[in-house]
Design an enzyme around this catalytic site. Structure first.
Site, mmCIF file in Angstrom:
data_model
loop_
_atom_site.group_PDB
_atom_site.id
_atom_site.type_symbol
_atom_site.label_atom_id
_atom_site.label_comp_id
_atom_site.label_asym_id
_atom_site.label_seq_id
_atom_site.Cartn_x
_atom_site.Cartn_y
_atom_site.Cartn_z
ATOM 1 N N CYS A 210 2.863 13.881 -6.452
ATOM 2 C CA CYS A 210 1.901 12.902 -6.961
ATOM 3 C C CYS A 210 2.594 11.705 -7.593
ATOM 4 C CB CYS A 210 0.956 13.571 -7.961
ATOM 5 S SG CYS A 210 -0.130 12.417 -8.791
ATOM 6 N N HIS B 295 -28.154 -3.384 -13.605
ATOM 7 C CA HIS B 295 -28.336 -4.476 -12.656
ATOM 8 C C HIS B 295 -27.518 -5.689 -13.060
ATOM 9 C CE1 HIS B 295 -30.474 -6.723 -9.612
ATOM 10 N NE2 HIS B 295 -30.705 -7.677 -10.495
ATOM 11 N N GLU C 134 -5.429 6.052 4.334
ATOM 12 C CA GLU C 134 -4.981 5.224 3.206
ATOM 13 C C GLU C 134 -3.791 4.342 3.607
ATOM 14 O OE1 GLU C 134 -4.407 7.970 -0.057
ATOM 15 O OE2 GLU C 134 -6.552 7.966 -0.518
ATOM 16 N N TYR D 121 -6.765 11.873 4.823
ATOM 17 C CA TYR D 121 -6.603 10.979 3.672
ATOM 18 C C TYR D 121 -5.403 10.037 3.876
ATOM 19 C CZ TYR D 121 -9.240 13.941 0.243
ATOM 20 O OH TYR D 121 -10.169 14.632 -0.486
ATOM 21 N N GLU E 14 -26.463 0.808 -8.656
ATOM 22 C CA GLU E 14 -27.880 0.997 -9.002
ATOM 23 C C GLU E 14 -28.650 1.572 -7.807
ATOM 24 O OE1 GLU E 14 -30.356 -2.662 -9.525
ATOM 25 O OE2 GLU E 14 -28.502 -3.718 -9.107
ATOM 26 N N CYS F 97 0.112 10.126 -5.009
ATOM 27 C CA CYS F 97 -0.986 9.369 -5.643
ATOM 28 C C CYS F 97 -0.539 8.113 -6.384
ATOM 29 C CB CYS F 97 -1.723 10.250 -6.655
ATOM 30 S SG CYS F 97 -1.765 11.988 -6.273
ATOM 31 N N LYS G 49 1.171 5.372 -4.268
ATOM 32 C CA LYS G 49 0.098 4.989 -3.327
ATOM 33 C C LYS G 49 -0.899 4.057 -3.995
ATOM 34 C CE LYS G 49 -3.614 6.923 -3.354
ATOM 35 N NZ LYS G 49 -4.058 8.150 -2.755
HETATM 36 P P1 NAP Z 1 -5.172 16.111 6.044
HETATM 37 O O1 NAP Z 1 -6.169 15.548 5.102
HETATM 38 O O2 NAP Z 1 -5.133 17.547 6.302
HETATM 39 O O3 NAP Z 1 -5.380 15.313 7.389
HETATM 40 C C1 NAP Z 1 -4.519 15.384 8.477
HETATM 41 C C2 NAP Z 1 -5.338 15.085 9.702
HETATM 42 O O4 NAP Z 1 -4.482 14.821 10.776
HETATM 43 C C3 NAP Z 1 -6.186 16.264 10.123
HETATM 44 O O5 NAP Z 1 -7.403 16.271 9.441
HETATM 45 C C4 NAP Z 1 -6.326 16.058 11.596
HETATM 46 O O6 NAP Z 1 -7.496 15.278 11.829
HETATM 47 C C5 NAP Z 1 -5.093 15.248 11.974
HETATM 48 N N1 NAP Z 1 -4.116 16.042 12.708
HETATM 49 C C6 NAP Z 1 -3.700 17.301 12.465
HETATM 50 N N2 NAP Z 1 -2.765 17.670 13.360
HETATM 51 C C7 NAP Z 1 -2.586 16.616 14.177
HETATM 52 C C8 NAP Z 1 -1.768 16.373 15.286
HETATM 53 N N3 NAP Z 1 -0.921 17.301 15.739
HETATM 54 N N4 NAP Z 1 -1.826 15.166 15.889
HETATM 55 C C9 NAP Z 1 -2.662 14.206 15.445
HETATM 56 N N5 NAP Z 1 -3.474 14.376 14.384
HETATM 57 C C10 NAP Z 1 -3.436 15.575 13.758
HETATM 58 O O7 NAP Z 1 -3.698 15.742 5.649
HETATM 59 P P2 NAP Z 1 -3.081 14.453 5.031
HETATM 60 O O8 NAP Z 1 -3.884 13.236 5.291
HETATM 61 O O9 NAP Z 1 -1.676 14.504 5.503
HETATM 62 O O10 NAP Z 1 -3.169 14.759 3.482
HETATM 63 C C11 NAP Z 1 -2.549 15.935 2.945
HETATM 64 C C12 NAP Z 1 -3.200 16.393 1.673
HETATM 65 O O11 NAP Z 1 -2.963 15.466 0.664
HETATM 66 C C13 NAP Z 1 -4.692 16.566 1.821
HETATM 67 O O12 NAP Z 1 -4.999 17.915 1.693
HETATM 68 C C14 NAP Z 1 -5.289 15.784 0.688
HETATM 69 O O13 NAP Z 1 -6.095 16.602 -0.091
HETATM 70 C C15 NAP Z 1 -4.130 15.264 -0.121
HETATM 71 N N6 NAP Z 1 -4.308 13.818 -0.351
HETATM 72 C C16 NAP Z 1 -5.313 13.397 -1.159
HETATM 73 C C17 NAP Z 1 -5.494 12.048 -1.376
HETATM 74 C C18 NAP Z 1 -6.591 11.556 -2.278
HETATM 75 O O14 NAP Z 1 -7.105 12.332 -3.055
HETATM 76 N N7 NAP Z 1 -6.996 10.293 -2.194
HETATM 77 C C19 NAP Z 1 -4.668 11.112 -0.759
HETATM 78 C C20 NAP Z 1 -3.661 11.580 0.064
HETATM 79 C C21 NAP Z 1 -3.487 12.937 0.259
HETATM 80 P P3 NAP Z 1 -8.349 15.481 13.175
HETATM 81 O O15 NAP Z 1 -8.733 16.910 13.228
HETATM 82 O O16 NAP Z 1 -9.508 14.540 13.030
HETATM 83 O O17 NAP Z 1 -7.425 15.110 14.277
#
Ligand code: NAP
Length: 463
Positions: free
Chosen positions: A43, A452, A189, A185, A457, A48, A51
Site C-alpha cells: 500500500c 444543494h 486505474e 482495479y 443530492e 494505494c 497511486k
Molecule cells: P483484480 O481486481 O483481480 O483484476 C484482475 C483482472 O484481470 C481480472 O478481474 C480479470 O478480469 C483480468 N485477468 C485475469 N487474468 C487475466 C489474463 N490472463 N489475461 C487478461 N486479463 C486477465 O486484480 P488487480 O486489478 O491486479 O488488483 C489486485 C488487487 O488489488 C485487487 O484484489 C484489489 O482489491 C486491490 N486493489 C484495490 C484498489 C482500490 O481499492 N482502489 C486499487 C488497486 C488494487 P476479466 O475476468 O474481466 O478478464
C-alpha cells in the site's frame, strides 16, 4: 533482553503494522514485526499511496484541460514525469520514516529479514533470514501471517518483457505509448492515469467491459467513458498475448483480436494487471500444517484463526476482500479479541465500501443488482438509478457522466447495494457506506434532506 514475544507478526504492511501496534500500544503485549521489504508493504510503497499521488496529478491534468471552459487562458508544458516521480518518492520515504517512528512509539520491536515460521511444542520459532544466509531466531506464543501478495505475470512467451504495477512505480520516464492488460482495479486505474497524463494508452481486456466483478452500471459507464475519452480499449482478447523485444527498444505485443485476427501492437511499455497471488510459499506454513488452497490462500475462520492454533492470517493472504483497510480492520479486531479479551470480536466482511480511482471515480458498497437478484430473487429486488451531467460540466464542452444506482430488497426496500460513478465518488461512498452498513432503507435515504447543489443530492432523491 529476551527474544521471546507474545506476538510476532510476519509482514510489515498495513495489516501487519496495525496488528502489532495495537497489540503493543493498546494492550501492552510484547510484539515484534518481521519484514524483508520496505516498511509499509504494498500500500505505502507500490500501491494505494503512490497511486493516489499519481491519480491526483492526473486529475490536475484534467483540470488544466478544462480550465479554458471556465475562462482561464492556460497553456501548460507536458507533464514532468521525472520531477514528479522524485517528489512522490521523497514523500514515500518520509512515510517510511514515520512508520518506523510509530513502531518505536508503540514499543514494537522491528526485525528486518524474511520470516520463516517453525513450531516447537506450544511455542513458535520465527527465523529471520538475511540475504547473506545468516539467520537469527525469535520465539512467540502467537504468530500473525500478514505477508500480503504480489502481482502475477501470465505464462506466455516474453511475458517478462512487460512490467507489473511494481514496475510502474519504478518508471522514471513517462512511456509515450503503453499497453495495459487487465480489467480489474489496477488495469483501470493505471490506464486512466496514463491517458490523462498524456501517454497513448491501450487497454486489453478479455470481456466487453472493464470491472466485471462490479455492478453492470459501473462496468458500462467506465468502459464507455474511457473509450470516449480516447483510451483504446481492445475487447475480447481471450487468447494469450505474447511479447517480444524490438531493436528500437519498444515491445511488440502479438495478440488475437475479437474478430479472430492475429494482430500486433508496438508500445514503449506493457503493464500486466491481471491479478495478484498470496505470499505464502517458503515461509514454513506447509511444514507446520497450515491449510491453504491450491493458489496458496490460507484458510481462516471468521476470527482469522488458521488450522494451526495461535497462528492467524489476515489481509491478502486470505481469500476474502483484498483491500488495505480490510487488513487493518481484521488485525485490530483480532488483537482486541486475543489480547483485549473482547469476546467474539471479528471483522464482518459484508458491506465493505471500496472505490476505484478511475477517471471518473467509482464507489461501491454492498451487492450488485445481479448479485442481489441471485440472492433474493428478482421479485424482491427494486433498483433506482439515474445518469446525468454534474453542474461542473455545465459550462464545459466535455461532459464526464455521473451515474448512480441503488439496489433495494423486500417490501421495506432495505438498501443492499449502492454504486456510484462520477466526481468525488470515492469520498461519497465512505459516508453512504455508513448508512448501508447500518441497514438503511430507501425511505431513510429519502428522509435525508438534500445538500444543494451537489451531485450527491441525487442519491437521496432517486425516483
Ligand atoms: P483484480 O481486481 O483481480 O483484476 C484482475 C483482472 O484481470 C481480472 O478481474 C480479470 O478480469 C483480468 N485477468 C485475469 N487474468 C487475466 C489474463 N490472463 N489475461 C487478461 N486479463 C486477465 O486484480 P488487480 O486489478 O491486479 O488488483 C489486485 C488487487 O488489488 C485487487 O484484489 C484489489 O482489491 C486491490 N486493489 C484495490 C484498489 C482500490 O481499492 N482502489 C486499487 C488497486 C488494487 P476479466 O475476468 O474481466 O478478464
Amino acid at each position: 533482553m529476551s527474544n521471546k514475544f507474545d506476538l510476532v507478526v510476519i509482514g510489515g504492511g498495513s495489516g501487519g503494522l496495525a496488528t502489532a501496534r495495537r497489540a503493543a500500544g493498546v494492550y501492552g503485549a510484547r510484539a515484534a514485526i518481521v519484514e524483508c521489504g520496505p516498511i509499509g508493504g504494498t500500500c505505502v510503497n507500490v500501491g494505494c499511496v503512490p497511486k493516489k499521488v499519481m491519480w491526483s496529478a492526473a486529475a490536475m491534468a484534467e483540470s488544466i484541460k478544462q480550465a479554458p471552459g471556465y475562462g482561464f487562458d492556460v497553456t501548460s508544458k507536458p507533464f514532468n514525469w521525472p520531477e514528479f516521480v522524485a517528489k512522490r518518492t521523497a514523500y514515500i520515504h518520509r512515510l517510511n520514516g514515520i512508520y518506523f517512528k510509530n513502531l518505536e512509539n508503540d514499543k514494537v520491536t522491528y526485525f528486518h529479514g524474511k520470516g520463516y515460521v517453525r513450531k516447537e511444542d506450544d511455542l513458535f520459532l520465527v527465523d529471520v533470514r538475511q540475504e547473506d544466509g545468516s539467520v537469527s531466531t525469535i520465539k512467540a506464543d502467537r504468530v500473525v501471517i500478514a505477508t500480503g501478495s504480489y502481482p502475477i505475470l501470465p505464462k506466455t512467451p516474453g511475458a517478462e518483457l512487460g512490467i507489473t504495477s511494481n514496475g510502474f512505480f519504478e518508471l522514471t520516464e513517462q512511456p509515450k505509448t503503453v499497453l495495459v492488460v487487465g480489467a480489474g482495479y489496477i488495469g483501470v486505474e493505471l490506464s486512466g492515469m496514463l491517458h490523462a497524463l498524456g501517454s497513448e494508452t491501450h487497454l486489453m481486456i478479455r470481456g466487453d467491459t472493464v470491472l466485471r466483478s462490479f455492478d453492470e452500471m459501473i462496468q458500462t459507464t467506465i468502459t464507455e467513458t474511457y473509450e470516449k475519452e480516447g483510451i483504446k480499449i481492445h475487447t475480447e482478447v481471450t487468447k494469450p498475448i505474447a511479447l517480444s523485444q524490438l531493436d528500437s527498444g519498444k515491445t511488440l505485443a502479438s495478440y488475437v483480436d475479437k474478430d479472430g485476427k492475429a494482430s500486433t501492437l508496438e508500445v514503449d511499455k506493457v503493464i500486466w494487471a491481471i491479478g495478484r497471488a498470496p505470499h505464502t510459499r517458503s515461509i514454513g506454513l506447509e511444514e507446520i500444517g497450515v491449510k491453504m488452497d491450491e493458489t496458496g490462500y490460507i484458510e481462516v475462520d471468521k476470527y482469522q484463526n488458521t488450522s494451526v492454533p495461535n497462528l492467524y492470517a489476515l489481509g491478502d493472504v486470505v481469500k476474502l476482500v483484498h483491500l488495505t483497510p480490510v487488513a487493518i480492520a481484521a488485525g485490530r479486531r483480532l488483537v482486541d479479541r486475543v489480547f483485549g479479551g473482547v469476546k467474539d470480536r471479528h471483522l464482518d466482511y459484508d458491506n465493505i465500501p471500496s472505490a476505484i480511482f478511475s477517471h471518473p471515480e467509482a464507489g461501491s458498497v454492498g451487492l450488485s443488482e445481479k448479485a442481489a437478484i441471485e440472492k433474493f430473487g428478482k421479485d424482491q429486488v427494486k433498483v433506482y438509478k439515474t445518469k446525468f451531467n454534474g453542474m461542473y460540466y455545465a459550462v464545459l464542452e466535455e461532459k464526464i457522466p455521473t451515474a448512480y444506482k441503488m439496489v433495494c430488497v423486500g417490501p421495506e426496500e432495505k438498501v443492499v447495494g449502492l454504486h456510484l460513478v462520477g466526481d468525488a465518488s470515492a469520498e461519497l461512498i465512505q459516508g453512504f457506506g455508513v448508512a448501508v452498513k447500518m441497514g438503511a432503507t430507501k425511505e431513510d435515504f429519502d428522509n435525508t434532506v438534500a445538500v444543494h447543489p451537489t451531485s450527491a443530492e441525487e442519491v437521496v432523491t432517486l425516483k
